[in-house]
Write an enzyme that holds these catalytic residues in place. Structure first.
Site, PDB file in Angstrom:
ATOM      1  N   SER A 140      62.349 124.162  64.032  1.00 37.50           N
ATOM      2  CA  SER A 140      61.780 125.535  64.183  1.00 37.50           C
ATOM      3  C   SER A 140      61.869 126.317  62.957  1.00 37.50           C
ATOM      4  CB  SER A 140      62.239 126.149  65.630  1.00 37.50           C
ATOM      5  OG  SER A 140      61.500 127.467  65.698  1.00 37.50           O
ATOM      6  N   LYS A 166      57.842 123.190  62.969  1.00 39.77           N
ATOM      7  CA  LYS A 166      56.992 124.127  64.005  1.00 39.77           C
ATOM      8  C   LYS A 166      57.170 125.545  63.253  1.00 39.77           C
ATOM      9  CE  LYS A 166      59.008 126.514  67.902  1.00 39.77           C
ATOM     10  NZ  LYS A 166      59.644 126.362  69.223  1.00 39.77           N
ATOM     11  N   LEU A 167      56.169 126.457  62.992  1.00 41.85           N
ATOM     12  CA  LEU A 167      56.404 127.677  62.413  1.00 41.85           C
ATOM     13  C   LEU A 167      56.063 128.645  63.378  1.00 41.85           C
ATOM     14  CD1 LEU A 167      53.731 127.117  59.455  1.00 41.85           C
ATOM     15  CD2 LEU A 167      56.090 126.598  59.379  1.00 41.85           C
ATOM     16  N   LYS A 168      57.014 129.641  63.315  1.00 38.82           N
ATOM     17  CA  LYS A 168      57.130 130.941  64.022  1.00 38.82           C
ATOM     18  C   LYS A 168      55.684 131.702  63.777  1.00 38.82           C
ATOM     19  CE  LYS A 168      60.154 130.285  67.207  1.00 38.82           C
ATOM     20  NZ  LYS A 168      59.923 130.370  68.661  1.00 38.82           N
ATOM     21  N   ASP A 194      54.346 128.130  66.996  1.00 39.88           N
ATOM     22  CA  ASP A 194      55.078 129.339  68.234  1.00 39.88           C
ATOM     23  C   ASP A 194      54.697 130.686  68.261  1.00 39.88           C
ATOM     24  OD1 ASP A 194      56.146 129.952  70.653  1.00 39.88           O
ATOM     25  OD2 ASP A 194      58.053 128.916  70.166  1.00 39.88           O
ATOM     26  N   ASN A 196      55.533 132.839  70.731  1.00 44.49           N
ATOM     27  CA  ASN A 196      56.440 133.637  71.536  1.00 44.49           C
ATOM     28  C   ASN A 196      55.764 134.968  72.087  1.00 44.49           C
ATOM     29  OD1 ASN A 196      58.915 132.563  69.262  1.00 44.49           O
ATOM     30  ND2 ASN A 196      59.156 132.194  71.564  1.00 44.49           N
ATOM     31  N   GLU A 219      52.060 126.855  70.872  1.00 41.04           N
ATOM     32  CA  GLU A 219      53.012 127.405  72.074  1.00 41.04           C
ATOM     33  C   GLU A 219      53.076 129.020  72.382  1.00 41.04           C
ATOM     34  OE1 GLU A 219      56.761 126.048  70.380  1.00 41.04           O
ATOM     35  OE2 GLU A 219      57.789 126.896  72.224  1.00 41.04           O
ATOM     36  N   ASP A 244      55.776 127.591  77.251  1.00 37.93           N
ATOM     37  CA  ASP A 244      57.321 127.701  76.879  1.00 37.93           C
ATOM     38  C   ASP A 244      57.747 128.728  77.899  1.00 37.93           C
ATOM     39  OD1 ASP A 244      59.842 128.093  76.302  1.00 37.93           O
ATOM     40  OD2 ASP A 244      59.878 128.440  74.169  1.00 37.93           O
ATOM     41  N   LYS A 268      62.813 123.432  78.398  1.00 36.64           N
ATOM     42  CA  LYS A 268      64.142 124.110  78.182  1.00 36.64           C
ATOM     43  C   LYS A 268      64.799 124.159  79.226  1.00 36.64           C
ATOM     44  CE  LYS A 268      62.854 127.051  74.298  1.00 36.64           C
ATOM     45  NZ  LYS A 268      62.223 128.386  73.813  1.00 36.64           N
ATOM     46  N   GLY A 296      64.425 124.305  72.089  1.00 34.11           N
ATOM     47  CA  GLY A 296      65.824 124.753  71.595  1.00 34.11           C
ATOM     48  C   GLY A 296      66.166 126.190  71.623  1.00 34.11           C
TER      49      GLY A 296
HETATM   50  C1  NPQ Z   1      61.402 129.103  71.270  1.00 27.53           C
HETATM   51  N1  NPQ Z   1      63.391 128.591  70.130  1.00 27.53           N
HETATM   52  O1  NPQ Z   1      60.906 128.053  71.309  1.00 27.53           O
HETATM   53  C2  NPQ Z   1      62.783 129.360  71.033  1.00 27.53           C
HETATM   54  C3  NPQ Z   1      62.758 130.919  70.732  1.00 27.53           C
HETATM   55  C4  NPQ Z   1      64.315 131.703  70.472  1.00 27.53           C
HETATM   56  C5  NPQ Z   1      64.250 127.184  68.260  1.00 27.53           C
HETATM   57  O2  NPQ Z   1      62.313 128.463  68.319  1.00 27.53           O
HETATM   58  C6  NPQ Z   1      68.927 133.458  69.461  1.00 27.53           C
HETATM   59  C7  NPQ Z   1      68.891 132.600  70.701  1.00 27.53           C
HETATM   60  C8  NPQ Z   1      67.685 133.607  68.864  1.00 27.53           C
HETATM   61  C9  NPQ Z   1      67.927 131.932  71.117  1.00 27.53           C
HETATM   62  C10 NPQ Z   1      65.450 133.052  68.607  1.00 27.53           C
HETATM   63  C11 NPQ Z   1      63.283 128.186  68.775  1.00 27.53           C
HETATM   64  C12 NPQ Z   1      66.467 132.654  69.391  1.00 27.53           C
HETATM   65  C13 NPQ Z   1      66.592 132.047  70.529  1.00 27.53           C
HETATM   66  C14 NPQ Z   1      64.211 132.239  69.128  1.00 27.53           C
HETATM   67  C15 NPQ Z   1      65.248 131.587  70.978  1.00 27.53           C
HETATM   68  O3  NPQ Z   1      60.592 130.159  71.609  1.00 27.53           O
HETATM   69 MG    MG Z   2      58.837 128.809  72.178  1.00 27.89          MG
END
Ligand code: NPQ
Ligand code: MG
Length: 375
Positions: A140, A166-168, A194, A196, A219, A244, A268, A296
């Protein structure tokens, strides 16, 4: 595979801080360090560890580290200590009187499961039903200060062997970075995004602009309670929609699948209350031909080990966010997870198969551990 119950003697809560190798920015904020709450259960049969995936702040979900510690201390640990003799299977039922707080519950259930499977000499992989010795890994990639810096970071992960990127994304950081990364990686590379929860229904037309980039999935574009707008997006866009944050348990997963809000599911364990519920979601998705992948939460080796075992189940057909330890940390709390040919090995030893390095627990402690024992 079954295992005998354990007799619980104490629950310890450890809080550590670990610097990240680089800042991680998502649509909800920028993290430079990971604060982690870890649970150790001491039982008559031996100890077990669980990692709570909550962040310092309630930005990804309503749960956060201080809240998890409070609910474990006041409600959850006392209920388990009162039960005394228990299996991981019993934990969800014993804790049902508390509404929600899934990440806190998952940490406890995992610690009990670790103690129980270690005592039985069974690995998490064997207990969960793993069908492969190693799992395909993705990575990610956070929101970057510039496209150039993003491309440099992505190229590094590509060269390290990650099998999926995976790009945020967020409004103002979406079509342009995705176009640039697709150009860099070429048409065959597995690429997904993703959000969020950063978008609203008014953005559906804009998100259709992602379709030309051949993404594996998008996502969680909308807020977690909003299944309906995800259904609308899924009808409007060719890119598969993957939930998610919305997926809090197996019933929500089945509902979202039946409503065509999600055609792929991010699992998750922390978000859904533990590995046993995660396996139920996996089974429900497999039965419906819905691919799943393991998410993750910037886990230490404790959580990473269990995630890698889960990702070895047959329905995990897409690479997960089960990255190597060095994606996030210069040094891990356990044995390091090292990428080999884009994969991580499922630990073979009893329980999670990893060992907490006690000296680091002390070095990285943010305060003295809390010890809760049978009253
Ligand atoms: C997700 N994880 O899939 C999360 C979001 C995320 C790997 O993209 C600290 C602890 C910072 C948990 C930032 C990935 C975080 C965190 C992002 C979880 O949406
Ligand atoms: Mg996510």
């Amino acid at each position: 595979m079954s295992a005998l119950p354990v007799t619980l003697e104490a629950v310890e809560l450890h809080r550590i801080g670990m610097p990240l190798v680089r800042p991680f920015e998502t649509s909800f904020g920028r993290q430079t360090a990971r604060e982690v709450l870890l649970v150790r259960v001491r039982t008559a049969e031996g100890e077990g560890w669980g990692e709570c995936v909550a962040m310092t702040d309630p930005f990804y979900s309503h749960e956060y580290v201080d809240g998890c510690e409070a609910v474990i201390t006041s409600y959850l640990a006392p209920a388990l200590l009162a039960a005394r003799t228990l299996r991981a299977d019993d934990v969800a039922g014993l804790l049902r009187f508390v509404v929600g707080h899934r990440m806190a519950k998952a940490a406890l259930e995992t610690a009990v499961l670790d103690a129980q499977t270690r005592a039985a000499g069974l690995s998490f992989g064997e207990f969960f039903g793993a069908v492969r010795p190693e799992v395909d890994c993705g990575v990610s990639v956070g929101i970057s200060p510039s496209i150039d810096e993003l491309l440099e970071e992505v190229a590094g992960y590509r060269d390290a062997g990650y099998r999926r990127i995976k790009l945020k994304i967020k409004p103002g950081w979406d079509l342009e970075p995705v176009a640039a990364v697709r150009e860099l990686l070429g048409p065959a590379a597995l690429l997904q995004v993703d959000a969020n929860t950063a978008y609203t229904e008014a953005d559906i037309d804009h998100l259709r602009g992602l379709d030309p980039f051949g993404l594996l999935l998008i996502e969680q574009p909308f807020v977690e309670e909003d299944i309906r707008t995800h259904v609308r997006l899924a009808r409007a866009i060719d890119t598969p929609v993957c939930l998610d944050e919305s997926i809090t348990g197996v019933d929500v997963a089945i509902d979202a699948i039946e409503r065509d809000a999600t055609s792929i599911v991010n699992i998750k364990p922390g978000r859904v209350g533990g590995y046993l519920e995660a396996i139920r979601i996996h089974d429900a998705c497999l039965e419906r031909d819905v691919p799943v992948w393991c998410g993750g939460m910037l886990e230490t080796g404790v959580g990473r080990a269990a995630n890698v075992a889960l990702a070895a189940l047959p329905g995990f057909t897409l690479p997960g966010d089960t990255s190597a330890s060095d994606r996030y940390f210069a040094e891990d709390l356990t044995e390091s997870f090292v990428l080999v040919d884009g994969r991580l090995a499922v630990p073979a030893g009893p329980g999670s198969g990893v060992t907490v390095r006690e000296e680091l627990l002390g070095d990285w402690a943010l305060r003295t551990p809390v010890v809760l024992s049978v009253s």
